[in-house]
Design a protein around this motif. Structure first.
Motif, PDB file in Angstrom:
ATOM      1  N   ALA A 421       0.828  -1.208   0.000  1.00 44.47           N
ATOM      2  CA  ALA A 421       0.000   0.000   0.000  1.00 44.47           C
ATOM      3  C   ALA A 421       0.863   1.258   0.000  1.00 44.47           C
ATOM      4  O   ALA A 421       0.510   2.266  -0.626  1.00 44.47           O
ATOM      5  CB  ALA A 421      -0.931  -0.010   1.210  1.00 44.47           C
ATOM      6  N   THR A 425       0.316   4.081  -2.818  1.00 45.77           N
ATOM      7  CA  THR A 425      -0.169   5.412  -2.437  1.00 45.77           C
ATOM      8  C   THR A 425       0.960   6.423  -2.262  1.00 45.77           C
ATOM      9  O   THR A 425       0.707   7.626  -2.198  1.00 45.77           O
ATOM     10  CB  THR A 425      -0.956   5.334  -1.108  1.00 45.77           C
ATOM     11  OG1 THR A 425      -0.085   4.877  -0.066  1.00 45.77           O
ATOM     12  CG2 THR A 425      -2.124   4.364  -1.238  1.00 45.77           C
ATOM     13  N   ILE A 431      -2.151   2.533   4.241  1.00 44.03           N
ATOM     14  CA  ILE A 431      -3.581   2.537   4.566  1.00 44.03           C
ATOM     15  C   ILE A 431      -3.741   3.401   5.799  1.00 44.03           C
ATOM     16  O   ILE A 431      -3.107   3.148   6.824  1.00 44.03           O
ATOM     17  CB  ILE A 431      -4.098   1.115   4.832  1.00 44.03           C
ATOM     18  CG1 ILE A 431      -3.925   0.248   3.595  1.00 44.03           C
ATOM     19  CG2 ILE A 431      -5.563   1.134   5.262  1.00 44.03           C
ATOM     20  CD1 ILE A 431      -4.315  -1.205   3.806  1.00 44.03           C
TER      21      ILE A 431
END
Length: 595
Positions: A421, A425, A431
């Motif tokens: 993640a 991102t 997250i």
């Protein structure tokens, strides 16, 4: 290190290390109250002692809490609803007292000392319960609900006092530990480096993993001992676990860095609020320090101190955020009393508290759902076939399913999901905390719907076989109830780890223990809400023609499926409420990672 609050003094033998500020953890001391040193104190090694202690502490607590509803109904002769309410009140009080532990850690003592004192109190509570469970003279007369011609005698008088003194001494100890231990572990890492923040995030994930490890032993071995060898042995296991945890925690003392308490966080909150409330009471000429400075010094008497005060007031305004701007008055307007004068930093600290409170409130319904794992879900399983082959599984061992899932998914989440993640991102968190909490809320909705469907199936089998009023086990496997445990356990994994890290990272340094304790306070409020809902539902649904939904001497007399459907609806409404506040919330900082 200078003397702080008359207690924390630099040691005489610190020598050159004490004079080199680059080698000192500012604001931290070791267990002997000397300045904590970089390279010697803190880090993953120090946090590892905390993780091992948490395994034992959660084992001690859950070994009894997970099965307590059966102990109260079978040996203390409480009704099903009173047993459930007693358990939820006990567990709610334990978690709510985490706020006391967090407050004391921030204000007066280190989390190191709060843990030690709380562990001793919990140990004494278990000793009292063990003595009572061992002696038949300290319990009500033996009685079998199924064969007794008259209602079984509930525990009362001095015997009941002994029971509740033991329970709530355990609750006080658990609260102190929950309010201090996770923060003590998280404070071992340097938040000013990316590596330190990553290690801290890993710590919180493995903290939940260690909770699960302790729970696994509690709901299997300890529960089997309680059901087959006697509750005196069950309380004895808890006593031994806490007794062993204390020297293990002490063994890590040379490696710990302990945050110096900075005074009551409530003082700052009260000061800012009082400054805001009383600001309008100040006269027009003195209500604003900036406005009181004349534009022409030649026409009015103006002191150098006045000019400096005005300059400072102007400088404070740009440092304050636009959210909750009504609180800015505390720093930009002159107070009626010097003691109420606030800095921009104090105002921003109070704003953070106000911003996280709605998130805290939105997790209470989730924890109300989790409360059912220790109450009605255990009683459901007790009416079903709990055999696997020739092995009989105690109903209170059902949490083994979500526990095993947590033990598998927690390392996977930390070592696989989060790194992936982060790369996708390109943020340090990967997250976000609020996304993790949101996943937990969705899973709680699913869990309550599944619980309602399983109860409908269980009641249908009992009705078809004419066993509604019988204590004979139903010919339906308890694995059906395990489904709701699986979903609620998954919800707990996402929400608890997310909450602990969210409150710790977002709170001001002076309020971290208290803020992190909000995670446990949310659990407490969930357990209390469960008790309140049971009482409200029984009051609202009891009529001259119909019994209340959750009343009767046997679980088959209850309309438990309706209660679960109500919880499902409440959870859905709560999730919509959470989405509003989660979209409104702004993190203190969003750090980008470089790859």
């Amino acid at each position: 290190m200078e003397k702080n609050e008359g207690c924390w003094v630099k040691g005489e033998d610190d020598g050159e290390e004490g004079n080199n500020k680059l080698q000192i953890w500012e604001g931290y001391v070791d267990w002997r109250r000397r300045p904590a040193l970089r390279g010697k104190h803190g880090g993953m090694l120090a946090a590892s002692f905390v993780l091992v202690v948490e395994v034992l502490e959660n084992l001690a607590y859950l070994a009894n809490a997970s099965n307590l509803v059966m102990y109260l109904s079978k040996f203390m002769h409480f009704s099903p609803s009173r047993s459930a309410n007693t358990v939820t009140n006990f567990m709610g009080t334990a978690f709510l007292l985490g706020l006391l532990g967090g407050f004391l850690s921030d204000a007066f003592f280190t989390s190191y000392h709060i843990y030690l004192s709380s562990a001793v109190i919990e140990l004494l509570g278990f000793v009292i319960l063990m003595i009572q469970a061992r002696s038949s003279s300290l319990k009500p007369p033996s009685c079998d609900f199924a064969t007794a011609s008259t209602p079984c005698e509930e525990i009362s008088g001095s015997k009941a006092a002994m029971l509740f003194i033991g329970l709530y001494m355990v609750a006080l100890g658990v609260g102190g530990i929950k309010g201090s231990l996770p923060v003590h572990g998280a404070e071992q890492f340097d938040e000013n480096t990316v590596q330190g923040r990553k290690q801290r995030s890993t710590f919180f994930n493995y903290f939940v993993f260690c909770l699960a490890c302790g729970a696994l032993v509690a709901v299997t071995f300890a529960v089997w001992i309680e059901d087959n060898k006697g509750w005196q042995w069950g309380f004895g296991i808890s006593t031994a676990a806490i007794l062993v945890s204390i020297p293990i925690f002490l063994a890590g003392s040379p490696a710990y860095r302990n945050k110096i308490p900075t005074g009551s966080p409530f003082t700052t909150i009260a000061k800012v609020l009082m400054a805001v409330i009383t600001a309008p009471c100040v006269g027009r000429n003195t209500s604003n320090a900036v406005a009181s400075i004349p534009t022409s010094p030649s026409t009015t008497q103006t002191t150098e101190a006045d000019l400096m005060e005005a300059a400072q007031s102007k400088a404070l305004v740009p440092t304050m955020t636009a959210e909750l701007r009504f609180l800015n008055i505390a720093a930009t307007k002159k107070s009626i009393h010097p003691a109420l004068e606030c800095t921009a930093e104090q105002v921003e600290e109070v704003k953070i508290v106000f911003r996280v409170l709605p998130i805290f409130a939105c997790t209470i319904v989730l924890n109300c759902c989790l409360a059912q794992l220790s109450t009605f879900s255990v009683q459901q399983a007790a009416t079903m076939n709990t055999k696997i082959g020739s092995l009989r599984v105690p109903p209170a061992s059902l949490p083994v399913f979500p526990v095993l899932f947590i033990m598998i998914i927690a390392p996977l989440y930390d070592h696989v999901i989060i790194p992936f993640a982060r790369r996708v991102t390109r943020t340090e968190m990967g997250i976000t905390h609020l996304q993790r909490i949101g996943i937990g809320l969705v899973l709680s909705i699913v869990a309550m719907a599944v619980a309602a469907l399983v109860e409908i199936k269980r009641k249908r089998v009992a009705t078809d076989l004419g066993l509604l009023g019988s204590d004979k086990p139903l010919p339906i496997t308890f694995f059906w109830v395990a489904l709701q445990y699986l979903f609620l356990g998954s919800a707990d994994l996402f929400s608890l780890a997310g909450l602990l890290e969210f409150f710790f990272t977002e709170a001001p340094a002076s309020m971290r223990s208290l803020a992190t304790a909000l995670s446990w306070a949310s659990l407490a409020m969930g357990y209390y809400l469960s008790s309140v809902l049971v009482s409200i539902i029984n009051s609202a649904t009891s009529t001259s023609k119909h019994k209340a939904w959750l009343s009767g001497g046997h679980l088959n007399d209850y309309h438990l499926e309706r209660f679960y459907w109500l919880m499902c609806v409440l959870s859905g409404v709560n999730f919509l409420h959470y989405l509003f506040w989660a979209r409104w919330y702004k993190y203190r900082s969003t750090r980008q990672l470089a790859y």
